[in-house]
Design an enzyme around this catalytic site. Structure first.
Site, mmCIF file in Angstrom:
data_model
loop_
_atom_site.group_PDB
_atom_site.id
_atom_site.type_symbol
_atom_site.label_atom_id
_atom_site.label_comp_id
_atom_site.label_asym_id
_atom_site.label_seq_id
_atom_site.Cartn_x
_atom_site.Cartn_y
_atom_site.Cartn_z
ATOM 1 C CG HIS A 15 -2.130 0.755 1.199
ATOM 2 N ND1 HIS A 15 -2.127 2.124 1.118
ATOM 3 C CD2 HIS A 15 -3.436 0.380 1.251
ATOM 4 C CE1 HIS A 15 -3.375 2.562 1.131
ATOM 5 N NE2 HIS A 15 -4.184 1.521 1.202
ATOM 6 C CD GLU A 74 -3.072 1.114 -2.295
ATOM 7 O OE1 GLU A 74 -3.551 -0.007 -2.039
ATOM 8 O OE2 GLU A 74 -3.667 2.169 -2.057
HETATM 9 O O1 TA6 Z 1 -6.113 1.078 -1.045
HETATM 10 C C1 TA6 Z 1 -7.103 2.036 -1.041
HETATM 11 C C2 TA6 Z 1 -7.940 1.840 0.179
HETATM 12 O O2 TA6 Z 1 -8.490 0.556 0.218
HETATM 13 C C3 TA6 Z 1 -9.018 2.944 0.236
HETATM 14 O O3 TA6 Z 1 -10.323 2.460 0.007
HETATM 15 C C4 TA6 Z 1 -8.819 3.586 1.562
HETATM 16 O O4 TA6 Z 1 -9.832 3.793 2.378
HETATM 17 C C5 TA6 Z 1 -7.490 3.143 2.001
HETATM 18 O O5 TA6 Z 1 -7.131 1.974 1.350
HETATM 19 C C6 TA6 Z 1 -6.955 3.285 3.399
HETATM 20 O O6 TA6 Z 1 -7.462 2.306 4.214
HETATM 21 P P1 TA6 Z 1 -7.149 2.282 5.756
HETATM 22 O O7 TA6 Z 1 -7.761 1.032 6.299
HETATM 23 O O8 TA6 Z 1 -5.649 2.288 5.870
HETATM 24 O O9 TA6 Z 1 -7.731 3.560 6.307
#
Ligand code: TA6
Length: 284
Positions: free
Chosen positions: A156, A259
């Site tokens: 991520h 990502e």
């Molecule tokens: O990778 C994108 C995502 O899935 C978004 O939908 C977003 O909300 C983000 O990751 C962050 O997620 P988190 O659980 O770290 O707040």
């Protein structure tokens, strides 16, 4: 030949971490908590990863920034949201430096805590290797269970940008994507470059081309992947950023997540089999 100093254990905001530095000047820091690469400075360059100044370093929660390792579930809700790997302590199982590189491998095995959330025996290894202007991050997952399992995963990566509205992301033209801001509706990206001027949350499917993030001033990062089929592009924009307690109000302006993911189609692994996904970043 003189022996090169191996990566050193260090403390990062109270979390145990490993500092890697290659003789060519490239350096990085990875926390054992979540195997999160929280800093990457290519040789002769500046910091390329975003880490929120409101990130919480309590050893429990995932860090807001760096490269959280998402496994065994991408997205979703509840305790398995974005997996448990990003919130657990990993163990260093290898670290060394060579003439022009530094590398480290961290390991996470299943435990009573992981089996309570996801009932499988597994072993996950996160390897980072930096050299010059290049960073390779590889997640390897082995099925150590006696039955098959499937999982989704991602690196991520929070890329640091000067002003997100000035960023252009190329390499995704004509690519199909699931728009997570519109209940996963499938679309095709017809634009030559993606410009972020609103919330973006897309899972681009089956990406094989390199993706290039460019900013004014010639600061760019190229991203290429192997093993991971999807590329997720995320920026929460103003309103959703304000709802994240570990982000400053204007934090969304200084980051763009690009990502490498196995998100849309779960990876199925037979007992004894392994899978790997790699993200390579080149600072330009
Ligand atoms: O990778 C994108 C995502 O899935 C978004 O939908 C977003 O909300 C983000 O990751 C962050 O997620 P988190 O659980 O770290 O707040």
């Amino acid at each position: 030949m003189t022996a090169l100093p191996p990566p050193k254990a260090c403390d990062f905001h109270g979390l145990p971490a490993l500092a890697l530095s290659a003789p060519d000047g490239a350096c990085a820091i990875i926390t054992l908590h979540g195997a999160n690469l929280v800093s990457w400075i290519p040789a002769g360059g500046a910091e390329r990863l975003f880490l929120s100044e409101k990130a919480v370093f309590d050893g429990q929660r995932a860090l807001r920034g760096g490269v959280p390792v998402i496994f065994p579930q991408f997205g979703g809700e509840g305790p398995l949201r974005h997996g448990f790997a990003r919130g657990l302590p990993w163990e260093v199982v290898g670290a060394r430096s060579g003439e022009d590189y530094a590398t480290a491998t961290l390991l996470l095995n299943d435990s009573a805590a992981t089996r309570a959330l996801w009932p499988h025996a597994f072993s996950a290894e996160m390897t980072v290797l930096l050299s010059g202007n290049r960073l390779d991050m590889e997640l390897e997952v082995a099925n150590s269970d006696n039955r098959p399992f499937s999982f989704t995963a991602a690196l991520h990566t929070y890329l640091r940008v000067k002003e997100v509205e000035n960023v252009s992301l190329t390499g995704l033209q004509n690519q199909r994507y699931l728009d997570q801001t519109r209940k996963g509706q499938q679309e095709t990206d017809r634009r030559e470059a993606l410009v972020v001027d609103d919330e973006v949350d897309r899972i681009y499917l089956g990406v094989t081309n390199p993706v290039l993030l460019s900013q004014p001033g010639g600061i760019a990062v190229a991203m290429q992947q192997e093993g991971f089929e999807d590329v997720v592009v995320w920026n929460p924009w103003e309103e959703k950023c304000a709802a994240l307690p570990d982000m400053p109000k204007d934090g969304f302006r200084r980051m763009l997540c690009v990502e490498s993911a196995a998100a849309a189609k779960p990876v199925a692994l037979e007992p004894g089999d392994t899978w790997f996904g790699r993200q390579t970043l080149v600072a330009l």
